[in-house]
Scaffold this active site. Sequence first.
Site, mmCIF file in Angstrom:
data_model
loop_
_atom_site.group_PDB
_atom_site.id
_atom_site.type_symbol
_atom_site.label_atom_id
_atom_site.label_comp_id
_atom_site.label_asym_id
_atom_site.label_seq_id
_atom_site.Cartn_x
_atom_site.Cartn_y
_atom_site.Cartn_z
ATOM 1 N N HIS A 1 12.095 -1.611 -12.371
ATOM 2 C CA HIS A 1 11.851 -3.051 -12.566
ATOM 3 C C HIS A 1 12.024 -3.759 -11.231
ATOM 4 O O HIS A 1 13.102 -3.716 -10.626
ATOM 5 C CB HIS A 1 12.850 -3.600 -13.588
ATOM 6 C CG HIS A 1 12.659 -5.048 -13.928
ATOM 7 N ND1 HIS A 1 13.375 -5.654 -14.930
ATOM 8 C CD2 HIS A 1 11.854 -6.015 -13.414
ATOM 9 C CE1 HIS A 1 13.021 -6.936 -15.017
ATOM 10 N NE2 HIS A 1 12.098 -7.162 -14.091
ATOM 11 N N HIS B 1 0.810 -1.210 0.000
ATOM 12 C CA HIS B 1 0.000 0.000 0.000
ATOM 13 C C HIS B 1 0.847 1.265 0.000
ATOM 14 O O HIS B 1 1.902 1.334 0.632
ATOM 15 C CB HIS B 1 -0.926 0.025 1.230
ATOM 16 C CG HIS B 1 -0.162 0.028 2.528
ATOM 17 N ND1 HIS B 1 0.274 1.188 3.127
ATOM 18 C CD2 HIS B 1 0.258 -0.997 3.322
ATOM 19 C CE1 HIS B 1 0.917 0.910 4.234
ATOM 20 N NE2 HIS B 1 0.935 -0.417 4.384
#
Length: 213
Positions: free
Chosen positions: A147, A138
């Site tokens: 990446h 979150h």
Amino acid sequence: MSETIVVLGAGGHGKVVADIALSAGLAVVAFIDDAPAKQSTAIWNIPVLSWARFSDEPGPWRDGVVALGIGDNATRERLAGKVRDAGFALATLVHPRAAVARTARLGAGVVVMAGAAVNPDAVLGEGAILNTGAVVEHDCVVGPYAHLSPNAALGGAVRVGARTHLGLGAVALPGVVIGSDVRVGAGAVVHREVSDGLTVAGVPARPLKGTEK
């Protein structure tokens, strides 16, 4: 999004991206790759085109959107600019077995692979890759063309800069800030801020010799 996909890059990463599109019920009509060894070949009976052929010749790919199948962050960013300059849109792909929260935001060109999770109010910037089994908790912000490798994990509210690469199984603890163009080694645990351009590795993660500022 168009149901017709063209994958930029015909290597291993490109094949994974194509498989995500196919698993999502989209049609992959071509790969694009200028490597001489790839020319005049096909992958799963899908043609591999040069950029010149893709951009100049008529074909079903003309109505498609382009999925970024390039693993290297800087190269992916550069080629995404080429795609946009040519007037094509970038596809955002999510594997059907990934979990993306309703309030998460995914930029153009993002790819989320099988088993990955993006939790509430997280943000993935343009062209970012969330690889197999990776977790973005979150309130995280993942910068453009970053990446996260397979099984990498970000705790809540982590910030990751542009073009940063977290290796296999790397972990960033909640609230950590990782700069741009950082490389985090496989299995590393990042427990404090990492400045731009550093390479860090280990548990806890420390800068490798020669990359310190």
